[in-house]
Design an enzyme around this catalytic site. Structure first.
Site, PDB file in Angstrom:
ATOM      1  N   CYS A  31     -28.018  -6.517  80.491  1.00 20.60           N
ATOM      2  CA  CYS A  31     -28.513  -5.969  79.224  1.00 20.60           C
ATOM      3  C   CYS A  31     -29.537  -4.866  79.492  1.00 20.60           C
ATOM      4  CB  CYS A  31     -29.124  -7.093  78.389  1.00 20.60           C
ATOM      5  SG  CYS A  31     -30.026  -6.536  76.934  1.00 20.60           S
ATOM      6  N   CYS A  34     -32.746  -5.261  77.499  1.00 17.09           N
ATOM      7  CA  CYS A  34     -33.585  -6.344  78.038  1.00 17.09           C
ATOM      8  C   CYS A  34     -34.464  -5.818  79.166  1.00 17.09           C
ATOM      9  CB  CYS A  34     -32.716  -7.488  78.564  1.00 17.09           C
ATOM     10  SG  CYS A  34     -31.688  -8.299  77.322  1.00 17.09           S
TER      11      CYS A  34
END
Length: 106
Positions: A31, A34
């Site tokens: 991600c 993230c």
């Protein structure tokens, strides 16, 4: 205090019991967002570590926790108080967004 890696066992011992509130970030190594919000999350851990356990749940490694907490988008932050989810936020914009979320749900 730094961000703690949360696995199934730790979740059962720390998060589901009444005690210190826990801010858990459900994330994945693939991600991009993230990773981008990661430094802000580290600062949250350093600043709030005395009264709040700040941890991360890797959804690839802890799929059952992701399912149990109905995680559909990463990153999702959930604040647990007294063993229960007090609130959640998906893809916070910034450190200040995370701080607002904490203040609102503590």
């Amino acid at each position: 205090m730094s961000v703690v890696k949360i696995n199934q066992e730790m979740f059962e011992q720390q998060v589901e019991k009444e005690g210190k509130p826990v801010l858990a970030e459900f994330w994945a190594p693939w991600c991009v967002y993230c990773r981008r919000i990661g430094p802000a999350y580290e600062k949250i851990a350093q600043e709030y570590g005395d009264g709040l356990m700040v941890g991360q749940v890797n959804i690839d490694e802890e799929q059952q926790l992701a399912i149990k907490n109905s995680i559909e988008v990463v990153p999702t932050l959930i604040l647990f108080k007294d063993g229960q989810a007090a609130g959640s936020i998906v893809a916070p914009e910034s450190k200040s967004g995370i701080e607002e979320f904490i203040k609102e749900h503590m």
